[in-house]
Design an enzyme around this catalytic site. Structure first.
Site, mmCIF file in Angstrom:
data_model
loop_
_atom_site.group_PDB
_atom_site.id
_atom_site.type_symbol
_atom_site.label_atom_id
_atom_site.label_comp_id
_atom_site.label_asym_id
_atom_site.label_seq_id
_atom_site.Cartn_x
_atom_site.Cartn_y
_atom_site.Cartn_z
ATOM 1 N N ASN A 150 18.499 -17.419 -0.814
ATOM 2 C CA ASN A 150 19.955 -16.850 -0.521
ATOM 3 C C ASN A 150 19.458 -15.415 0.096
ATOM 4 O OD1 ASN A 150 19.473 -16.292 -3.205
ATOM 5 N ND2 ASN A 150 21.203 -15.201 -3.390
ATOM 6 N N GLY A 226 16.912 -18.769 -9.394
ATOM 7 C CA GLY A 226 17.336 -20.112 -8.780
ATOM 8 C C GLY A 226 18.375 -20.733 -9.383
ATOM 9 N N THR A 230 17.460 -25.990 -12.496
ATOM 10 C CA THR A 230 16.075 -25.548 -12.187
ATOM 11 C C THR A 230 15.347 -24.857 -13.333
ATOM 12 O OG1 THR A 230 16.657 -25.767 -9.878
ATOM 13 C CG2 THR A 230 14.463 -25.246 -10.308
ATOM 14 N N GLU A 248 16.181 -15.960 -13.622
ATOM 15 C CA GLU A 248 17.189 -15.434 -13.207
ATOM 16 C C GLU A 248 18.022 -16.329 -12.710
ATOM 17 O OE1 GLU A 248 18.145 -12.287 -13.791
ATOM 18 O OE2 GLU A 248 16.225 -11.517 -14.585
ATOM 19 N N CYS A 282 24.086 -14.401 -5.790
ATOM 20 C CA CYS A 282 24.549 -14.700 -7.192
ATOM 21 C C CYS A 282 25.449 -13.709 -7.765
ATOM 22 C CB CYS A 282 23.004 -14.612 -7.766
ATOM 23 S SG CYS A 282 22.353 -12.971 -7.850
ATOM 24 N N GLU A 462 15.047 -8.270 -15.200
ATOM 25 C CA GLU A 462 13.999 -7.635 -14.028
ATOM 26 C C GLU A 462 14.544 -6.065 -13.815
ATOM 27 O OE1 GLU A 462 14.774 -10.606 -10.898
ATOM 28 O OE2 GLU A 462 12.732 -11.732 -11.477
HETATM 29 P P1 NAD Z 1 17.043 -23.822 -6.655
HETATM 30 O O1 NAD Z 1 16.943 -23.618 -8.147
HETATM 31 O O2 NAD Z 1 17.489 -25.042 -6.062
HETATM 32 O O3 NAD Z 1 15.625 -23.405 -6.011
HETATM 33 C C1 NAD Z 1 14.894 -21.964 -6.468
HETATM 34 C C2 NAD Z 1 13.446 -22.286 -6.149
HETATM 35 O O4 NAD Z 1 12.815 -23.301 -6.982
HETATM 36 C C3 NAD Z 1 13.095 -22.799 -4.850
HETATM 37 O O5 NAD Z 1 11.849 -22.130 -4.330
HETATM 38 C C4 NAD Z 1 12.800 -24.263 -5.178
HETATM 39 O O6 NAD Z 1 11.963 -24.894 -4.303
HETATM 40 C C5 NAD Z 1 12.135 -24.168 -6.584
HETATM 41 N N1 NAD Z 1 12.341 -25.400 -7.473
HETATM 42 C C6 NAD Z 1 13.281 -26.572 -7.264
HETATM 43 N N2 NAD Z 1 13.082 -27.287 -8.210
HETATM 44 C C7 NAD Z 1 11.691 -26.795 -8.918
HETATM 45 C C8 NAD Z 1 11.058 -27.450 -10.027
HETATM 46 N N3 NAD Z 1 11.356 -28.621 -10.699
HETATM 47 N N4 NAD Z 1 10.199 -26.654 -10.657
HETATM 48 C C9 NAD Z 1 9.667 -25.457 -10.109
HETATM 49 N N5 NAD Z 1 10.590 -24.937 -8.936
HETATM 50 C C10 NAD Z 1 11.556 -25.516 -8.446
HETATM 51 O O7 NAD Z 1 18.047 -22.841 -6.066
HETATM 52 P P2 NAD Z 1 18.455 -22.502 -4.742
HETATM 53 O O8 NAD Z 1 19.539 -23.367 -4.383
HETATM 54 O O9 NAD Z 1 17.405 -22.062 -3.790
HETATM 55 O O10 NAD Z 1 19.328 -20.950 -5.051
HETATM 56 C C11 NAD Z 1 20.598 -20.799 -5.436
HETATM 57 C C12 NAD Z 1 20.526 -20.472 -6.791
HETATM 58 O O11 NAD Z 1 19.943 -19.382 -7.316
HETATM 59 C C13 NAD Z 1 22.245 -20.264 -7.358
HETATM 60 O O12 NAD Z 1 22.408 -20.922 -8.591
HETATM 61 C C14 NAD Z 1 22.139 -18.751 -7.387
HETATM 62 O O13 NAD Z 1 22.976 -18.323 -8.338
HETATM 63 C C15 NAD Z 1 20.762 -18.546 -8.092
HETATM 64 N N6 NAD Z 1 20.317 -17.044 -7.986
HETATM 65 C C16 NAD Z 1 20.174 -16.199 -8.887
HETATM 66 C C17 NAD Z 1 20.329 -15.078 -8.654
HETATM 67 C C18 NAD Z 1 19.963 -14.136 -9.940
HETATM 68 O O14 NAD Z 1 19.145 -13.087 -9.917
HETATM 69 N N7 NAD Z 1 20.230 -14.637 -11.216
HETATM 70 C C19 NAD Z 1 19.847 -14.448 -7.341
HETATM 71 C C20 NAD Z 1 19.806 -15.498 -6.465
HETATM 72 C C21 NAD Z 1 20.260 -16.431 -6.373
#
Ligand code: NAD
Length: 481
Positions: A150, A226, A230, A248, A282, A462
C-alpha cells in the site's frame, strides 16, 4: 517491458530458477513488467551475502554508516520524479501523492534513522558504591524485513533504515504486487557505495520468499508489515525458533466526531482520512461515528464533498484524487465487501460500484469512493478490514456508547477524535483500545513516536528508539567495584 532483478551481494541478478511473476499496472489492468519469482535458493544466496557482510558493516564507524545512508536518501531525492512515477504506476496511487507524500517520507525515514544511529545511547545503572551496570546494544546480525503494497517504498524504508543504521545486514522482501521502487532503490544503493551484501532485496511471493525468511534458522529478527492472517502465520513459524518479531498488522480504525468539533476542519480532514490513497492506508478511519445532533448535517456535507472532490481517474493525471486499486484480487475483495454491506442492510449514499474509465484505462481497477449508512456496529462490514475506498457512518448518543462501538473490533491500530472539549478528548483517548490516537488531526506523524497497534493489529512498536531497540540486542555488564 522492464525485467526486475534481485539485489544480492551488491549486484542486480536474475532469480536462480529463472522464473518471473507478471507485474501489473493497475491503471490499465495490464502486465507492464516482470518481477522475480524467487525461491529458497535466492533467499539462501542473499542470507550468505548478508552474513559475509555483517562483520564489516557492524564494525564500520556509525558516522560512516550514517553518511552512506544519507547519500542513499540524497540520491532518491535527486530522482524524486522517477521514484514517484514508478510508485504511481506500480501501485495505482495518484502521482502527486507519491511525489509530495510517500517518496519524501521514504527519504525522511532514511535520514531520520541515519542520524538517529549517531545519537543512540544505552543505559548505566550504578548500585551505590558497590557495583555498576552498563548496557550495550549490539546489532543482531542478519535480519529480515517484509513489507506490503500500500505504501511500498515508505514502509520498506521504515524497516530497512533502522535495521541498517543499527549495524545489521538485511534480507528484505517487498510486496510482489509493488516491487518497482525497491528495485530502483537497489541501483541507488549500488551508486551510493553501500558495501555489497549489507542490504539484499529478494523479490517474489510471500508463500515462497516470505515463508523462507520467517523459517530461516539463522535470521534472528524479522520485521513485518502486512495483513493480520499473514502475521499470525509468520508468528506460528518464527516463534518456536525464538526470533525477535515486530508485527504491524491490519486495522479497522474509528473516526469519532463530536457535535462540538470545528466542523469545517473536521470535514476536510475526514474526507482525507477516509479516502487518501484509495483508502489503502492502514491508518485510514473506515468507521465514522457521528454524534447525533450533527449526524444529518455531517452526512449531507460529507457525501457532497466526496462526490465533488474525489475525482477518480488515471493516477498520473494531476486532477486525479482517487487512483486505481493496487491489484485485481484486492479490487474484487473490496467490491465483495460493498455487496456484503448491501446484504447486511446498508444504504449506499455514494459510490458503491466499480468505475469504468475510457480508452486505455477501460480495463483498470477503479472503485468509486463509497459511503454507507444504516449498518449495526457489530456486522461484518463494520468489523472486518476492507482496506479500500469504503467507509460507514453511524450515529451515536453518548461517550460510553461510542467507546463500546469503537473498541468492538478485533483490531486496535489507530483512532481519530474530533472535539473541542479538552477533558473529553483526554478521557476518550485514554479509553480507546489502540496504539495511536489523533485528536483534531490525522496522519500527523513525528518519526520519534512509537508506532503500532494492540490486539490483532500487531505486536511491538516501530519508530524512533523503539525501532533502534528492536534491531539491537541489549547486553548488561555488571562490574563489582
Ligand atoms: P499481506 O499480508 O498479504 O502481504 C504483506 C507481505 O507479506 C508481502 O510482501 C507478502 O508477499 C508477504 N507474505 C505473504 N504471505 C507470507 C507468508 N506466509 N510468510 C511471509 N511473508 C508473507 O498484506 P498486503 O495485502 O500486502 O497488505 C495489506 C495489509 O497490510 C492490510 O491488512 C493493512 O492493514 C496492513 N498494513 C498494516 C500497516 C501497519 O503499520 N500496521 C501498514 C500498512 C499496511
Amino acid at each position: 517491458m522492464i525485467t526486475i532483478a534481485n539485489y544480492i551481494g551488491g549486484q542486480l541478478i536474475a532469480p536462480q530458477a529463472g522464473k518471473y511473476l507478471d507485474n501489473y499496472n493497475p491503471a490499465i489492468g495490464k502486465v507492464y513488467s516482470l518481477c522475480p519469482d524467487s525461491d529458497a535458493q535466492d533467499v539462501e544466496l542473499a542470507y550468505q551475502a548478508a552474513k559475509s557482510a555483517f562483520k564489516g558493516w557492524s564494525e564500520t564507524p556509525v558516522e560512516k554508516r550514517s553518511r552512506i545512508l544519507l547519500t542513499i536518501a540524497d540520491k532518491i531525492e535527486q530522482q524524486l520524479h522517477q521514484f514517484a512515477e514508478a510508485e504511481s504506476i506500480d501501485q495505482g496511487k495518484p502521482y502527486w501523492l507519491a511525489k509530495n507524500g510517500e517518496i519524501p517520507r521514504a527519504i525522511s525515514n532514511i535520514r531520520f534513522f541515519a542520524t538517529a544511529a549517531e545519537h543512540f545511547a544505552s543505559e548505566a545503572h550504578p548500585m551505590g558504591n558497590h557495583a555498576i551496570n552498563y548496557t550495550t546494544r549490539n546489532p543482531i546480525g542478519v535480519v529480515a524485513c517484509i513489507s506490503p503494497w500500500n505504501l511500498p517504498l515508505y514502509l520498506f524504508t521504515w524497516k530497512i533504515a533502522p535495521a541498517l543504521a543499527a549495524g545489521n545486514c538485511v534480507v528484505a522482501k517487498p510486496s510482489e504486487i509493488t516491487p518497482m521502487t525497491a528495485y530502483l532503490l537497489s541501483q541507488v544503493c549500488i551508486d551510493s557505495g553501500l558495501p555489497p551484501g549489507v542490504l539484499n532485496i529478494v523479490h517474489g511471493l510471500g508463500t515462497k520468499v516470505g515463508s523462507t525468511l520467517s523459517g530461516h534458522p539463522h535470521i534472528k529478527a524479522l520485521s513485518f508489515t502486512g495483513g493480520t492472517k499473514t502475521g499470525a502465520e509468520i508468528a506460528r513459524v518464527a516463534a518456536p525458533m525464538f526470533k525477535k518479531l515486530s508485527l504491524e498488522l491490519g486495522g479497522k480504525n474509528a473516526n469519532i466526531i463530536f457535535a462540538d468539533c470545528d466542523f469545517d476542519k473536521m470535514l476536510a480532514e475526514t474526507v482525507r482520512s477516509s479516502f487518501l490513497n484509495q483508502g489503502e492506508i492502514c491508518l485510514c478511519g473506515s468507521r465514522i461515528f457521528v454524534e447525533r445532533p450533527i449526524y444529518q448535517k455531517f452526512k449531507d456535507a460529507f457525501v457532497n464533498k466526496v462526490k465533488a472532490d474525489l475525482l477518480v481517474g488515471n493516477p498520473l493525471d494531476p486532477k486525479t484524487q482517487t487512483g486505481a486499486i493496487a491489484s485485481k484480487m484486492h479490487y474484487e475483495k473490496v467490491l465483495s465487501y460493498i455487496d456484503l454491506a448491501k446484504q447486511e442492510g446498508g444504504t449506499i449514499l455514494c459510490g458503491g460500484e466499480a468505475i469504468m474509465l475510457e480508452g486505455e484505462f477501460a480495463e483498470g481497477w477503479y472503485i468509486a469512493p463509497t459511503v454507507i449508512e444504516g449498518l449495526p456496529y457489530n456486522c461484518r462490514t463494520n468489523q472486518e478490514e476492507i482496506f479500500g475506498p469504503v467507509v460507514t457512518i453511524t450515529p451515536f448518543d453518548t461517550e460510553t456508547e461510542v467507546l463500546e462501538m469503537a473498541n468492538s473490533t478485533e483490531y486496535g491500530l489507530a483512532s481519530i477524535l474530533w472535539t473541542e472539549n479538552l477533558s473529553r478528548a483526554h478521557q476518550m483517548a485514554g479509553n480507546l483500545k489502540c496504539g495511536i490516537v489523533w485528536i483534531n488531526c490525522w496522519l500527523l506523524r513525528d518519526l520519534r513516536t512509537p508506532f503500532g497497534g494492540v490486539k490483532s493489529s500487531g505486536v511491538g512498536r516501530e519508530g524512533g528508539w523503539e525501532a533502534m531497540r528492536f534491531f539491537t540486542e541489549p547486553k548488561n555488564i555488571c562490574i563489582k567495584l
